[in-house]
Design a protein around this motif. Structure first.
Motif, PDB file in Angstrom:
ATOM      1  N   VAL B  90       0.961  -1.094  -0.052  1.00 41.90           N
ATOM      2  CA  VAL B  90      -0.003  -0.009   0.165  1.00 41.90           C
ATOM      3  C   VAL B  90       0.689   1.228  -0.009  1.00 41.90           C
ATOM      4  CG1 VAL B  90      -1.818   1.224   1.261  1.00 41.90           C
ATOM      5  CG2 VAL B  90      -1.973  -1.275   1.160  1.00 41.90           C
ATOM      6  N   ILE B  94       1.227   4.143  -2.833  1.00 43.58           N
ATOM      7  CA  ILE B  94       1.050   5.664  -2.649  1.00 43.58           C
ATOM      8  C   ILE B  94       2.107   6.272  -3.159  1.00 43.58           C
ATOM      9  CG2 ILE B  94       0.962   7.527  -0.925  1.00 43.58           C
ATOM     10  CD1 ILE B  94      -0.878   5.693   0.658  1.00 43.58           C
TER      11      ILE B  94
ATOM     12  N   VAL C   4      -4.029   0.022   5.865  1.00 40.08           N
ATOM     13  CA  VAL C   4      -3.038   1.082   5.624  1.00 40.08           C
ATOM     14  C   VAL C   4      -2.107   1.006   6.875  1.00 40.08           C
ATOM     15  CG1 VAL C   4      -2.665   3.525   5.384  1.00 40.08           C
ATOM     16  CG2 VAL C   4      -4.650   2.480   4.608  1.00 40.08           C
ATOM     17  N   LEU C  64      -7.378   8.617   7.486  1.00 40.31           N
ATOM     18  CA  LEU C  64      -6.266   7.808   7.244  1.00 40.31           C
ATOM     19  C   LEU C  64      -5.270   7.642   8.128  1.00 40.31           C
ATOM     20  CD1 LEU C  64      -4.751   6.217   4.874  1.00 40.31           C
ATOM     21  CD2 LEU C  64      -3.675   8.524   4.010  1.00 40.31           C
ATOM     22  N   GLN C  69      -8.176   4.098   6.907  1.00 40.45           N
ATOM     23  CA  GLN C  69      -8.780   3.949   5.765  1.00 40.45           C
ATOM     24  C   GLN C  69      -8.317   4.663   4.509  1.00 40.45           C
ATOM     25  OE1 GLN C  69     -11.405   1.344   5.942  1.00 40.45           O
ATOM     26  NE2 GLN C  69     -10.209   1.238   7.840  1.00 40.45           N
ATOM     27  N   ILE C  70      -7.904   4.219   3.508  1.00 38.68           N
ATOM     28  CA  ILE C  70      -7.499   5.106   2.626  1.00 38.68           C
ATOM     29  C   ILE C  70      -8.463   5.677   1.778  1.00 38.68           C
ATOM     30  CG2 ILE C  70      -7.160   3.111   0.761  1.00 38.68           C
ATOM     31  CD1 ILE C  70      -4.554   3.971   0.280  1.00 38.68           C
ATOM     32  N   SER C  71      -8.231   7.052   1.536  1.00 43.56           N
ATOM     33  CA  SER C  71      -9.017   7.645   0.380  1.00 43.56           C
ATOM     34  C   SER C  71      -8.090   8.606  -0.341  1.00 43.56           C
ATOM     35  CB  SER C  71     -10.027   8.349   1.336  1.00 43.56           C
ATOM     36  OG  SER C  71     -10.728   9.161   0.381  1.00 43.56           O
ATOM     37  N   GLY C 125      -7.795  -1.527   1.619  1.00 43.47           N
ATOM     38  CA  GLY C 125      -6.565  -0.905   1.004  1.00 43.47           C
ATOM     39  C   GLY C 125      -6.757  -0.621  -0.526  1.00 43.47           C
ATOM     40  N   ALA C 129      -8.756   2.471  -2.343  1.00 43.28           N
ATOM     41  CA  ALA C 129      -7.996   3.428  -3.207  1.00 43.28           C
ATOM     42  C   ALA C 129      -8.644   3.697  -4.525  1.00 43.28           C
ATOM     43  CB  ALA C 129      -6.678   3.178  -3.115  1.00 43.28           C
ATOM     44  N   LYS C 205      -7.459   0.634  13.254  1.00 38.76           N
ATOM     45  CA  LYS C 205      -6.375   0.735  12.051  1.00 38.76           C
ATOM     46  C   LYS C 205      -5.365  -0.417  12.391  1.00 38.76           C
ATOM     47  CE  LYS C 205      -2.631   3.692  10.702  1.00 38.76           C
ATOM     48  NZ  LYS C 205      -2.057   4.946  10.748  1.00 38.76           N
ATOM     49  N   LEU C 261      -2.923  15.032  -0.365  1.00 33.22           N
ATOM     50  CA  LEU C 261      -2.076  13.743   0.131  1.00 33.22           C
ATOM     51  C   LEU C 261      -0.733  14.431   0.681  1.00 33.22           C
ATOM     52  CD1 LEU C 261      -2.527  10.762   0.310  1.00 33.22           C
ATOM     53  CD2 LEU C 261      -1.091  10.629  -1.682  1.00 33.22           C
TER      54      LEU C 261
END
Lengths: 254, 299, 620
Positions: B90, B94, C4, C64, C69-71, C125, C129, C205, C261
């Motif tokens: 992951v 990114i 994450v 996050l 939680q990935i966004s 994950g 995304a 998490k 980000l």
């Protein structure tokens, strides 16, 4: 002649040290057993020999070469073969593809030798020849065990490391597995066998190394082992050692 | 009907090209690449620099673009991914988002929003007439290349030792190491081919759009990502199938829901399709269990 | 496992009371600066942009950084907030007061985020995304381009707020509003982090299984995280619309998601201070660059941001907040070295049942605490547990032994509810709990530990003792964010944690992350966190694994204390035979998914079938 030698090897993960100075001698053509209870460091010992877990100190010698700092792939190229814990055959590949990958470094060295070697391995494991187009993941546990052993043999290794082969197998499959490992033993390849199932292991090995909390506490030829020694050095208490003792007796009789 | 099919397949070809590169890296490393679109766009700028600005033949420019993209893939793996403090897929994914942002900004700074053109060997507007839709040779090439890669690469993976090693490394990297395969080298090759493929995809897409602007391949790349996910992320033929489904769904939606006057309809279709497929798939084991179907044998 | 794994920052927290001084600064500083000509309108507008980015950063941080939680599409909710404000306050729309627009932007952002969060219950994950990126594209390319919402090519106009009859229409006004909202949200963030909600996010998490064993309803808290983050992002949108007066759809496209980000990752996930600083820095430095190097450098800040983001993700994934923390820790290590070991023989206090949790069911004298009947679990082709039954009586220690792969842990999971067995029933204190989720079983008084240590390893010992009391402080989300109505619960929870910490003899390790402790010490903390809510049944999965023989002896004494001093019931999986023989009243042995023997331990271990199962059969 010594094939593999560990001198005062320490290893671990992060802040945890698991091996506190392992000494191990494996002679040409012998089967050396490494026994111990859960958490004794058996698995880490294997991974350190394989080169997956780096040794923090000490030396590892293989065929007279210091391999302490070599990576795992180079060790395979030098003639180390593996039957990893949980067998780890490539489930989505066929039997033949598994074997082809097993011979990865052999085929890079000399592709022409491969058919003959494959043939001889198939001769030793006829069931694999029958099932060569079957996906490895769909075979029974015992067949997967054969494949895992065959995959190591097909690279013509000088040393095979076998990690907990009996785990998760039924008694019947353990019997089959024993036969498979007997085949390897008869072929004269040097082997290191790690087992939690002491009785199973003792029925195969020449020398037993007893491991407790990251140290080899006792080494002896199997013929010289007795119940008390096992009980003391494995730390399993007399009550349970009785069973292993009967395994010893059974083996001495044979 | 034929029109819709033709339009759908043209998009599908583009998505599939991107999706194949995405799946290739995912198969070997479990990393999802978000950078392919911008890598492709940047490769086009390289080609345009050589062809449009310096008058070299298209083939030379295209080749240089693909090679430079592949080299960028090598550099990305060897220079960043390998040394990352967190070796987590992951986190690496990114990292590709960050790469994409960097490339985008740089393109923008060098070229602004003005469209750049790239002279192609094939004349636009000529080609196969499918019920009024002109399908150019290069679009056909895109579809063919995508299908070939999707199905051909799969057999390459099965036939060669190296291909097998890629498949094995994805299944079980530690065990692959233990048969003597240099998994790190496999990763290099995967990143290089993925970025190279992104360049190929962009080169084949460009004539359809006709000009290059910063970030332009990224919007198409989203389709590639969605196609890869719809196809199951680890199957090359699946990626091609996913791309076909997505392309056709968009074409059909465009024909039948155009009356709604909703702009960006294709994005809504992508999102909807993604959600439906993913939700059905995550419920599927549950449903299968309820139906008491024969139990799968696991390794 | 939760998807994450970017590590989280816990230090660099604002320790001073923040709200009042913060508000004073927010309200008076911009005006003061303007009066003294330090601040002109364009500067104020730039800084307001910084506020928007900071608030959006806090939003992504909740999702996050805290909940994992990935966004990649969080900026879309900023757009939702902006356009909602426009729709609610706009002269051609509802024409409601600005304050209503502010509230509506948070509500709309929260609700839509809740919808997006629904698939997140099943997806993890990278799948998440891709979905969130698609949401961002669908929002900016489609939703915001609907004329009714986005106002067409002219954009949506947001009228200024009024203070009485005075229109707050300057950029300095907007900056003041932005700063006030930012300060309020920062205070809310502080409250959140210290509340059960924040603790639930953090454990969620790290490990969903651990979270549910602590009684955290995983699905509910994931959705809460999405909604909360969406609401905060919506507020950012309202400020954005207010500051600029006109909103365009393309202001919320993918490139802005990337800017967000940058702020969150470079600032440091989990560090609100780092994020706020990063937000203002990335807003302020580009104009400064242009002022110094001339117009040619305009835009290159984006490239620089991208490169810094890459380097940060690769080499300092905790951002600059993490870098500070590493340095501080390094210093501390050099000065003090490793802290000394605590005693391994804890002296656990009997805390009684917490006020927030129901007393365990009263049962008749001979009702078993736990009765599992005919449990079967199948994984693909493997029959992991095959019709196993066991019964645990009140005030006893029962042990479960067996070779690797015998199905012991699977049996534990079936009992605690971590997985649902194919057949069989689980009765706890006479009640059938077979269909209850793990957190409901925990609430009824079932506590457990895990083979691989079921603690949040990045969190301190104290934190873990608090997380373990999730069900003991049953206050809601609003209380968590405002501290209204949560204080008395927190007081009790913290008091119990302190007492347990003292009883464990771990006072020195109060703020040490659990992951830094030795395996044996982690075990003790885990047992402590299991006991902090005084459960009726304590289930321990291989408590002595990784312990030295001496530590295992202390553990045996602790187990006997738990039974005799605290009067609890214990069920443990254990390999250490002397430990079992020394403590257990009843021994069950499993092999190949079945219970092959049970009874008085010393008798059971000598039975031939047990010996055979455990040490293997001689294969002739």
């Amino acid at each position: 002649m010594t094939t593999l030698q560990l001198v005062e090897v320490t290893a671990g993960f992060g802040a945890v040290t698991v091996l506190h100075g392992i000494d191990l001698d494996v002679k040409d053509g012998e089967i050396a057993g490494v026994f111990g209870l859960n958490g004794a460091g058996k698995s880490v010992t294997m991974k350190t020999i394989a080169g997956i877990v780096p040794a923090r100190s000490g030396q590892i010698w293989f065929d007279g070469v210091d391999i302490t700092r070599l990576d795992a792939e180079s060790r395979v190229e030098m003639g180390m073969g593996h039957v990893p814990q949980g067998r780890q055959v490539f489930a989505n590949l066929t039997v033949e593809e598994n074997l082809r990958l097993g011979a990865y470094t052999l085929r890079r060295r000399d592709k022409s030798r491969y058919p003959a070697v494959l043939d001889s391995v198939y001769d030793r494991f006829p069931v694999l020849r029958e099932r060569r187009t079957q996906k490895a993941g769909t075979m029974s546990g015992g067949q997967q065990a054969s494949l895992a052993v065959a995959r190591a043999l097909v690279n013509e290794p000088r040393l095979i490391l076998v990690d907990e082969p009996s785990a998760g197998l039924s008694p019947k499959m353990q019997g089959d597995l024993r036969e498979v490992l007997q085949v390897v033993k008869d072929s004269g390849v040097t082997m290191v066998l790690v087992e939690q199932n002491v009785a199973f292991g003792l029925s195969l090995v020449d020398t037993a190394n007893l491991l407790q909390t990251g140290v080899v506490v006792h080494t002896a030829p199997v013929a010289e082992l007795d119940e008390d020694t096992l009980a003391t050095h494995l730390g399993i208490g007399r009550v349970l050692a009785g069973a292993t003792g009967s395994a010893l007796t059974a083996r001495k009789k044979r | 009907m034929l029109q819709v099919l033709a339009i759908g397949l043209i998009s599908a070809g583009i998505y599939a090209l991107f999706a194949v590169g995405i799946v290739l890296v995912y198969r070997g490393t479990k990393v999802l690449t978000f950078a392919g679109g911008e890598v492709g766009t940047a490769a086009l700028y390289v080609a345009a620099f050589l062809v449009t600005d310096h008058g070299m033949p298209w083939v030379v420019g295209a080749l240089a673009a693909v090679l430079i993209a592949a080299a960028a893939g090598l550099a990305f793996e060897a220079g960043l991914v390998r040394w990352s403090r967190e070796a987590d897929p992951v986190v690496t994914s990114i990292l590709t988002v960050a790469l994409s942002a960097t490339i985008f900004a740089t393109e923008f700074n060098l070229h602004g929003n003005n469209p750049t053109t790239l002279e192609t060997p094939v004349r636009i507007g000529s080609g196969l007439d499918v019920d009024g839709v002109i399908v150019s040779p290069i679009q056909i090439a895109a579809i063919v290349v995508a299908a070939l890669l999707g199905f051909g690469l799969q057999s390459f993976l099965r036939r060669t030792d190296f291909g097998l090693a890629i498949l094995a490394a994805a299944d079980d990297a530690p065990a692959t190491l233990l048969v003597g395969v240099r998994v790190s080298r496999i990763r290099l090759v995967l990143w290089a081919s993925s970025f190279g493929l992104a360049a190929v995809a962009a080169l084949l897409v460009e004539p359809t759009v006709g000009f290059i602007t910063p970030g332009y391949a990224s919007t198409l790349y989203l389709g590639g990502l969605a196609a890869a996910v719809i196809g199951g992320l680890d199957s090359l033929p699946g990626a091609v199938v996913g791309a076909t489904v997505l392309g056709l769904a968009q074409a059909f939606a465009d024909k039948y829901f155009k009356g709604l006057g909703l702009s960006g309809l294709s994005y809504v279709v992508t999102l909807t399709l993604l959600l439906v497929v993913l939700l059905v798939r995550s419920y599927a084991p549950e449903i299968r269990k309820r139906l008491a179907a024969p139990v799968e044998v696991t390794a | 496992m939760t998807a994450v794994t970017l590590p989280l920052n816990k230090s660099l927290r604002l320790q001073v009371p923040l709200l009042l001084p913060g508000l004073v600064v927010a309200i008076f500083l911009p005006v003061l600066a303007q009066q003294t000509s330090l601040l002109n309108e364009p500067h104020a507008l730039t800084l307001t942009g910084g506020c928007v980015l900071a608030i959006a950063g806090l939003s992504l941080n909740v999702l996050l950084g805290y909940a994992g939680q990935i966004s990649l599409g969080q900026y879309a909710f900023v757009g939702v907030g902006a356009f909602t404000t426009g729709l609610v306050t706009g002269v051609t729309d509802l024409r409601l007061p600005w304050v209503v627009g502010l509230v509506a932007s948070a509500v709309a952002g929260g609700l839509i985020a809740l919808l997006v969060g629904l698939p997140a219950l099943l997806l993890r994950g990278l799948y998440l995304a891709v979905v969130t990126i698609s949401v961002a594209f669908a929002a900016s390319e489609s939703l915001f381009r609907v004329d009714r919402i986005g106002g067409g090519s002219a954009g949506k106009v947001v009228p200024p707020p009024y203070f009485g009859t005075h229109a707050l229409n300057t950029s300095v006004d907007a900056l003041t509003i932005g700063l006030v909202v930012l300060v309020l949200l920062l205070q809310m963030d502080v409250n959140l982090v210290r509340s059960r909600l924040g603790r639930a996010f953090r454990v969620l998490k790290e490990d969903e299984t651990v979270a549910s064993s602590f009684g955290v309803d995983v699905a509910r808290y994931k959705l809460t995280a999405f909604a909360l983050a969406g609401g905060i992002a919506g507020l950012a949108g309202c400020i954005d619309g207010t500051a600029f007066g006109t909103i365009q759809g393309q202001s919320f496209d993918y490139s802005h998601a990337l800017a967000l980000l940058v702020v969150v990752v470079i600032g440091g996930l989990g560090s609100r201070t780092g994020i706020v600083i990063a937000a203002f820095l990335t807003t302020v430095y580009p104009p400064v660059l242009v002022a110094v190097f001339g117009d040619g450098i305009r835009g290159w800040d984006q490239t620089i941001n991208g490169i810094v983001l890459m380097l940060t993700v690769a080499f300092q994934p905790r951002g600059f907040a993490g870098a500070f923390r590493d340095a501080a820790e390094h210093r501390r290590m050099r000065q003090g070295g490793e802290p000394p070991l605590p005693p391994t023989r804890p002296n656990l206090p009997d805390l009684g049942r917490p006020k927030g949790m129901p007393e365990p069911r009263r049962t008749k004298g001979d009702t078993a605490v736990l009765e599992a009947r005919d449990i079967s679990v199948r994984f693909g082709g493997l029959q992991a547990v095959d019709g196993a039954s066991l019964r645990v009586d009140r005030g006893t220690i029962s042990a479960l032994m067996g070779p690797n792969g015998a199905g012991k842990t699977t049996m534990f999971n079936a009992i605690s509810g971590a997985l649902s067995p194919d057949t069989g029933t689980v009765r706890f204190l006479g009640e059938d709990v077979s269909s209850l989720p793990p957190h409901a079983r925990a609430a009824r008084g079932m506590g457990r530990t895990f083979q691989l240590i079921g603690l949040a390893k990045d969190q301190s010992v104290y934190e873990n003792l608090l997380i373990a009391q999730h069900l003991a402080a049953p206050y809601g989300v609003l209380s968590a964010l405002t501290t209204v109505g949560s204080r008395r619960w927190e007081r009790e929870v913290r008091q119990r944690a302190d007492q347990t910490l003292e009883g464990l003899g771990f006072g020195r390790f109060r703020d040490t992350p659990v992951g830094r402790l030795s395996h044996g010490q982690q075990r003790i903390v885990e047992i402590g966190s299991c006991l902090v809510t005084s459960p009726e049944l304590v289930m321990l999965d291989e408590p002595s694994a990784g312990m030295s023989p001496a530590a295992a002896e202390d553990l045996a004494a602790t187990l006997i204390d738990i039974r005799d001093q605290l009067g609890r019931t214990v069920l443990l999986i254990e390999h250490n035979v002397p430990l079992v023989l020394g403590t257990a009243d009843e021994l069950y042995v499993m092999d190949a998914g079945q219970v092959i023997a049970n009874g008085e331990p010393l008798d059971v271990v000598q039975r031939p079938e047990v010996v055979r199962a455990y040490l293997g059969e001689v294969v002739a």
